[in-house]
Design a protein around this motif. Structure first.
Motif, PDB file in Angstrom:
ATOM      1  N   ILE A   1      27.358  43.798  43.173  1.00  0.00           N
ATOM      2  CA  ILE A   1      28.039  42.439  42.859  1.00  0.00           C
ATOM      3  C   ILE A   1      29.429  42.871  43.011  1.00  0.00           C
ATOM      4  O   ILE A   1      30.284  41.814  43.626  1.00  0.00           O
ATOM      5  N   ALA A   2      30.144  43.810  42.576  1.00  0.00           N
ATOM      6  CA  ALA A   2      31.414  43.948  42.530  1.00  0.00           C
ATOM      7  C   ALA A   2      32.065  44.387  43.926  1.00  0.00           C
ATOM      8  O   ALA A   2      33.122  43.591  44.365  1.00  0.00           O
ATOM      9  N   VAL A   3      31.311  44.812  44.829  1.00  0.00           N
ATOM     10  CA  VAL A   3      31.555  45.088  45.942  1.00  0.00           C
ATOM     11  C   VAL A   3      31.453  43.783  46.935  1.00  0.00           C
ATOM     12  O   VAL A   3      32.275  43.393  47.705  1.00  0.00           O
ATOM     13  N   GLY A   4      30.356  42.956  46.555  1.00  0.00           N
ATOM     14  CA  GLY A   4      30.326  41.775  47.378  1.00  0.00           C
ATOM     15  C   GLY A   4      31.485  40.786  47.039  1.00  0.00           C
ATOM     16  O   GLY A   4      32.040  40.151  48.079  1.00  0.00           O
ATOM     17  N   LEU A   5      31.895  40.739  45.773  1.00  0.00           N
ATOM     18  CA  LEU A   5      33.069  39.702  45.347  1.00  0.00           C
ATOM     19  C   LEU A   5      34.225  40.376  45.752  1.00  0.00           C
ATOM     20  O   LEU A   5      35.032  39.645  46.349  1.00  0.00           O
ATOM     21  N   ALA A   6      34.436  41.864  45.807  1.00  0.00           N
ATOM     22  CA  ALA A   6      35.807  42.325  46.422  1.00  0.00           C
ATOM     23  C   ALA A   6      35.730  42.045  47.921  1.00  0.00           C
ATOM     24  O   ALA A   6      36.967  41.690  48.479  1.00  0.00           O
ATOM     25  N   SER A   7      34.949  42.084  48.713  1.00  0.00           N
ATOM     26  CA  SER A   7      34.943  41.762  49.970  1.00  0.00           C
ATOM     27  C   SER A   7      35.085  40.179  50.235  1.00  0.00           C
ATOM     28  O   SER A   7      35.839  40.067  51.089  1.00  0.00           O
ATOM     29  N   ALA A   8      34.440  39.339  49.687  1.00  0.00           N
ATOM     30  CA  ALA A   8      34.608  37.960  49.589  1.00  0.00           C
ATOM     31  C   ALA A   8      36.159  37.427  49.072  1.00  0.00           C
ATOM     32  O   ALA A   8      36.740  36.612  49.845  1.00  0.00           O
ATOM     33  N   CYS A   9      36.620  38.122  48.218  1.00  0.00           N
ATOM     34  CA  CYS A   9      38.067  37.772  47.497  1.00  0.00           C
ATOM     35  C   CYS A   9      38.900  38.838  47.748  1.00  0.00           C
ATOM     36  O   CYS A   9      39.032  39.867  46.709  1.00  0.00           O
ATOM     37  N   PRO A  10      39.490  39.237  48.933  1.00  0.00           N
ATOM     38  CA  PRO A  10      40.384  40.444  49.279  1.00  0.00           C
ATOM     39  C   PRO A  10      41.408  40.550  48.242  1.00  0.00           C
ATOM     40  O   PRO A  10      42.112  41.706  48.141  1.00  0.00           O
ATOM     41  N   ARG A  11      41.992  39.729  47.491  1.00  0.00           N
ATOM     42  CA  ARG A  11      43.059  39.712  46.599  1.00  0.00           C
ATOM     43  C   ARG A  11      42.915  40.051  45.387  1.00  0.00           C
ATOM     44  O   ARG A  11      43.507  40.040  44.328  1.00  0.00           O
ATOM     45  N   LEU A  12      41.439  40.031  44.887  1.00  0.00           N
ATOM     46  CA  LEU A  12      40.961  40.068  43.749  1.00  0.00           C
ATOM     47  C   LEU A  12      40.688  41.581  43.165  1.00  0.00           C
ATOM     48  O   LEU A  12      40.429  42.360  43.941  1.00  0.00           O
ATOM     49  N   THR A  13      41.213  42.009  42.109  1.00  0.00           N
ATOM     50  CA  THR A  13      40.681  43.345  41.551  1.00  0.00           C
ATOM     51  C   THR A  13      39.782  43.036  40.506  1.00  0.00           C
ATOM     52  O   THR A  13      39.293  42.096  39.803  1.00  0.00           O
ATOM     53  N   LEU A  14      38.768  44.154  40.536  1.00  0.00           N
ATOM     54  CA  LEU A  14      37.658  44.136  39.718  1.00  0.00           C
ATOM     55  C   LEU A  14      37.450  45.322  38.819  1.00  0.00           C
ATOM     56  O   LEU A  14      37.735  46.479  38.954  1.00  0.00           O
ATOM     57  N   THR A  15      36.609  44.928  37.516  1.00  0.00           N
ATOM     58  CA  THR A  15      36.272  46.034  36.607  1.00  0.00           C
ATOM     59  C   THR A  15      34.856  45.971  36.644  1.00  0.00           C
ATOM     60  O   THR A  15      34.190  44.839  36.463  1.00  0.00           O
ATOM     61  N   ALA A  16      34.185  47.011  36.622  1.00  0.00           N
ATOM     62  CA  ALA A  16      32.683  47.025  36.725  1.00  0.00           C
ATOM     63  C   ALA A  16      32.093  48.116  35.652  1.00  0.00           C
ATOM     64  O   ALA A  16      32.630  49.132  35.433  1.00  0.00           O
ATOM     65  N   THR A  17      31.199  47.654  34.756  1.00  0.00           N
ATOM     66  CA  THR A  17      30.660  48.335  33.813  1.00  0.00           C
ATOM     67  C   THR A  17      29.061  48.461  33.989  1.00  0.00           C
ATOM     68  O   THR A  17      28.188  47.789  34.364  1.00  0.00           O
ATOM     69  N   ASP A  18      28.624  49.604  33.211  1.00  0.00           N
ATOM     70  CA  ASP A  18      27.126  49.677  33.132  1.00  0.00           C
ATOM     71  C   ASP A  18      26.867  50.724  32.153  1.00  0.00           C
ATOM     72  O   ASP A  18      27.656  51.559  31.711  1.00  0.00           O
ATOM     73  N   ALA A  19      25.669  50.725  31.363  1.00  0.00           N
ATOM     74  CA  ALA A  19      25.355  51.448  30.368  1.00  0.00           C
ATOM     75  C   ALA A  19      24.750  52.748  30.487  1.00  0.00           C
ATOM     76  O   ALA A  19      24.528  53.622  29.989  1.00  0.00           O
ATOM     77  N   SER A  20      24.440  52.783  31.992  1.00  0.00           N
ATOM     78  CA  SER A  20      23.824  53.941  32.563  1.00  0.00           C
ATOM     79  C   SER A  20      24.774  54.629  33.330  1.00  0.00           C
ATOM     80  O   SER A  20      25.373  54.181  34.240  1.00  0.00           O
TER      81      SER A  20
END
Length: 292
Positions: A135-154
Motif C-alpha cells: 500500500i505504501a509503495v503503491g501510493l508513493a508511486s502514484a503520488c510522487p510528491r507525497l511522503t508516507l509513514t507505514a506501521t505494523d505490529a509485526s
C-alpha cells in the motif's frame, strides 16, 4: 507427481503438473502449472515457455524445481509464497508467510485514494498495518510528491516492508514504525490521509475459507467476532492523527459497509464514499474528517 521422465517435454510436464494441481483442488491449475514452469525455467513471460512446448526437454535442475513446487502447491501453500514474489500495481513485492499476499481488492484502495489526493498532492499519508509494504509503495508511486509513514505490529513484516521499499526505490519517502495501530506514533502528528487494509474477517468464518488462507498470518486476517475488532478502534482513533479535511480510507469485509459507515459518521467523518470491487461488493470506504 507421477514417475520422473527426464526426457519429457515441457508440454508433458505442464500436463502432469496441471493434473496434480487439479486433483489437489487448485482452481487455476492450468495457469498455475504454467507460472510454475516459467519460474523453474527462469523466464519472465509465459509465451517464452509456450514456445518451448513442442519437443523441448526440461533441464534436470528445472525439472527438480518444477516438481518440488508442484508438490508444495498441491499442499495448497499459496503460490506467491512458493515463488517468493507477488505483483501489485505494476511493482514486484517479496512475500513470505509473515505478511498477507497483496490482492487486487487492495489495489482498489490505493487507486481510489491516490485519485482523491491527486497526483501532485504535497502532504503526508499513514499506512496502518503495512504488511508487505504494497500500500505504501503503491501510493508513493502514484503520488510522487507525497511522503508516507507505514506501521505494523509485526517486526518481521516491517522488515520485509522496508526491503520492498528499497527494492522498488521508495525507501527515502517512507518511514517505517513498529506499532500496533497508532500506539507508536506521536499524537502531535497530523496526516492528510490514513489508509489501511485491516483484519476484517469474522473469526467464525476463517475456517470456512479456502485452504490457502490458513498459510497467511492470522493476525492480519482475524477481525474478531464481528470482524470489526480492529476497524472499530482504528476509526475511533484516526481523527487524532488527521488534519481537518483529511481522508480515511479502509478496505472492508463483504457485509461491513453499513456498520463501518456508521462508525465513521460517529467519529466525525462525512462525505463517505463506498467503492465496489469486481464482484460488486462494497470493498473500500472513504470518508473526510469534518470535525475538529
Amino acid at each position: 507427481m507421477n514417475a520422473i521422465l527426464w526426457d519429457a517435454s515441457v508440454s508433458e510436464f505442464l500436463k502432469r503438473g496441471e493434473l496434480d494441481l487439479r486433483v489437489a483442488g487448485v482452481s487455476n491449475a492450468s495457469r498455475e502449472s504454467l507460472w510454475i514452469m516459467d519460474h523453474a525455467l527462469r523466464v519472465t513471460k509465459s509465451r517464452e515457455t509456450v514456445n518451448l512446448v513442442n519437443g523441448s526437454d526440461v533441464p534436470h535442475d528445472a525439472f527438480e524445481l518444477y516438481n518440488h513446487l508442484i508438490v508444495e502447491r498441491s499442499k495448497r501453500i499459496p503460490l506467491a509464497y512458493l515463488l517468493g514474489t507477488q505483483p501489485f500495481l505494476g511493482h514486484e513485492f517479496e512475500v513470505t508467510p509473515s505478511v498477507l499476499i497483496p490482492r487486487p481488492e487492495t489495489e482498489i484502495l490505493v487507486k481510489k485514494i491516490s485519485v482523491k489526493l491527486g497526483k501532485e498532492s504535497i502532504g503526508r499519508a499513514l499506512d496502518i498495518g503495512t504488511g508487505s509494504g504494497c500500500i505504501a509503495v503503491g501510493l508513493a508511486s502514484a503520488c510522487p510528491r507525497l511522503t508516507l509513514t507505514a506501521t505494523d505490529a509485526s517486526a518481521e513484516a516491517l522488515q520485509l516492508a522496508k526491503k520492498n521499499a528499497i527494492l522498488n526505490g521508495f525507501e527515502e519517502r517512507i518511514i517505517f514504525i513498529h506499532s500496533l495501530l497508532f500506539e507508536g506514533l506521536n499524537g502531535a502528528e497530523a496526516f492528510d490521509a490514513i489508509l489501511s487494509n485491516p483484519p476484517y474477517i469474522k473469526t467464525a468464518e476463517l475456517n470456512a475459507l479456502e485452504a490457502e488462507i490458513h498459510f497467511e498470518p492470522r493476525l492480519a486476517l482475524d477481525g474478531g467476532a464481528d470482524g470489526l475488532e480492529v476497524i472499530r478502534p482504528l476509526v475511533q482513533q484516526s481523527s487524532r492523527f488527521l488534519k481537518s479535511g483529511g481522508i480515511l480510507a479502509l478496505e472492508i469485509g463483504y457485509d461491513q459497509s453499513d456498520s463501518v459507515e456508521e462508525l465513521m459518521s460517529r467519529a466525525g467523518f462525512g462525505e463517505i464514499e463506498k467503492v465496489k470491487d469486481s464482484q460488486q461488493i462494497d470493498r473500500v470506504l472513504m470518508g473526510t474528517y469534518i470535525h475538529g
